[in-house]
Design an enzyme around this catalytic site. Structure first.
Site, mmCIF file in Angstrom:
data_model
loop_
_atom_site.group_PDB
_atom_site.id
_atom_site.type_symbol
_atom_site.label_atom_id
_atom_site.label_comp_id
_atom_site.label_asym_id
_atom_site.label_seq_id
_atom_site.Cartn_x
_atom_site.Cartn_y
_atom_site.Cartn_z
ATOM 1 C CG LEU A 198 -0.760 -74.928 48.253
ATOM 2 C CD1 LEU A 198 0.383 -74.177 47.573
ATOM 3 C CD2 LEU A 198 -1.275 -74.152 49.456
ATOM 4 C CE1 TYR A 214 -13.457 -73.319 44.474
ATOM 5 C CE2 TYR A 214 -14.252 -71.185 45.259
ATOM 6 C CZ TYR A 214 -13.224 -72.087 45.066
ATOM 7 O OH TYR A 214 -11.949 -71.759 45.461
ATOM 8 C CE LYS A 247 -11.270 -74.386 48.220
ATOM 9 N NZ LYS A 247 -9.961 -74.914 47.741
ATOM 10 C CG ASN A 256 -10.993 -61.989 44.743
ATOM 11 O OD1 ASN A 256 -11.282 -62.702 43.794
ATOM 12 N ND2 ASN A 256 -11.909 -61.364 45.468
ATOM 13 C CG HIS A 284 29.752 -31.734 24.607
ATOM 14 N ND1 HIS A 284 29.635 -33.110 24.580
ATOM 15 C CD2 HIS A 284 28.769 -31.246 23.791
ATOM 16 C CE1 HIS A 284 28.630 -33.446 23.788
ATOM 17 N NE2 HIS A 284 28.080 -32.337 23.310
ATOM 18 N N PRO A 285 33.220 -31.045 27.423
ATOM 19 C CG PRO A 285 35.165 -32.291 27.068
ATOM 20 C CD PRO A 285 33.745 -32.160 26.608
ATOM 21 N N GLY A 286 34.325 -28.079 28.988
ATOM 22 C CA GLY A 286 34.282 -26.627 28.931
ATOM 23 C C GLY A 286 32.895 -26.024 28.946
ATOM 24 C CB VAL A 287 29.546 -27.374 28.151
ATOM 25 C CG1 VAL A 287 28.078 -27.020 28.402
ATOM 26 C CG2 VAL A 287 29.812 -27.472 26.661
#
Length: 372
Positions: free
Chosen positions: A53, A103, A107, A132, A279-282
């Site tokens: 690589l 380049y 290669k 790419n 909340h509780p009861g809501v």
């Protein structure tokens, strides 16, 4: 199994080595910029496969193309030849090998050295002319425009686009690594030139637009289709460039005496995700929809859902709690509410099939009442 990886500290090398380590039973012999070419014969003495690589694509001096690509490859070929074993070898070339620049020529020369080696000693040679490559651990201003754009956009640094309509071909690092490991495992044909699939085509302008959409999603809460294909790969790559102090972000929270409501995620055409507390009861709700639907999942606490058909008056009630993984759906034409019937705060996850539209909420207040 022992595997030599040249360029082990590079973008592709780091990803490949991570996957090799996950496999188990594979010993990686790394060759990096700090390694000596003279040590290659010793390094390959007992390896079973070679991933070549290493290379140079952005040198300080043009002559480094030849040194880092063709000459290094020639030295590797000589080491394999002197070893006497037909060690399989995979090489990452470039589509630039078709171009007559310094380049590309370096290669192509490296490819030719490998082809001669394969013909001389009969070792399998696999040459990949990669376009790419993008993905995590890539370097901005070096590996690809994707890396540079991700790095800059995520940091609000301007990007430069010379031709927004220019097309680029991309392959994702995970697809590259998966293909390479198939070659190592003998699952691909013994062809000299191979390709990584899938390959994606996108214009530079479209790429930038997609990455900006990722950036803006934290404010809009709207996510793109990031579950498959190129968008999935780009999103994963984009997030890999996040600085540590940006790993989290705030989302809107609305609080009132009943509890809190938090919007988490929106989609273009598959609704949105939220959660709320009570909340509780809501009691929350007390409305119906003509088309809008919802799914509720109680995460914590005890809940009572009540439903009444606004046309027939039919009544239905469901009780559930955070100990059960139970989805409760709202049905068009049924007014509904949810009450916290426990003693602790209730937490409920909510999905709606559409993003809330303040101009057309499709939500109509209507008391549920009690059953007969």
């Amino acid at each position: 199994m022992k595997v030599l990886v040249t360029g082990a500290n590079g973008f592709v090398g780091r990803n490949l080595c991570a996957h090799l380590a996950e496999r188990g039973g594979i010993e990686v012999v790394p060759f990096t910029r700090e390694s000596s070419v003279g040590n290659l014969p010793e390094l390959i003495r007992s390896v079973d496969f070679i991933f070549h690589l290493a290379g140079v694509n952005r040198p300080e001096k043009p002559e480094e193309f030849k040194i880092g690509n063709s000459e290094l490859t020639y030295a590797l070929c000589e080491a394999v030849r002197s070893n006497g074993r037909a060690i399989p070898l995979l090489y990452t070339s470039s589509i630039q090998a078709e171009v007559d620049n310094e380049y590309g020529l370096s290669k192509r020369a490296a490819e030719e050295h490998l082809q001669v080696l394969g013909e001389d000693i009969g070792c399998p040679v696999y040459i990949f002319r990669l376009p790419n490559v993008f993905g995590k651990w890539s370097r901005p201003n070096y590996n690809s425009a994707v890396a540079t754009f991700c790095h800059n956009i995520i940091r609000d640094i301007p990007i430069q686009i010379n031709n927004s309509s220019a097309e680029i071909t991309l392959v994702y690092i995970d697809d590259v690594v998966r293909t390479f490991m198939k070659v190592m495992d003998g699952k691909l044909s013994n062809a000299v030139s191979l390709q990584v699939e899938p390959q994606y085509q996108i214009s530079v302008g479209e790429l930038a637009e997609q990455l900006y959409e990722f950036r803006n999603s934290r404010k809009s809460l709207t996510t793109a289709r990031v579950g498959s294909g190129l968008t999935r790969a780009l999103y994963s790559t984009y997030l890999s460039f996040l600085p540590e102090d940006s790993f989290s972000y705030d989302v809107p929270m609305h609080s009132d005496p009943r509890g809190t409501f938090v919007e988490m995620l929106k989609t273009a055409d598959s609704g949105q995700f939220s959660f709320f507390t009570a909340h509780p009861g809501v009691t929350r709700g007390g409305h119906y929809h003509h088309s809008k639907t919802e799914k509720f999942l109680v995460i914590k606490g005890m809940a009572r859902f009540k439903f009444r058909n606004i046309l027939t008056g039919a009544f239905y009630e469901i009780c559930t709690n955070g100990e059960k993984a139970e989805i409760v759906e709202t049905v068009p034409g049924w007014t509904h509410d949810i009450t916290n019937v426990g003693t602790d705060d209730m937490v409920v996850m909510l999905w709606a099939n559409e993003v809330f539209d303040r101009e057309n909420p499709d939500t109509y207040a209507c008391s549920v009442g009690e059953g007969a």
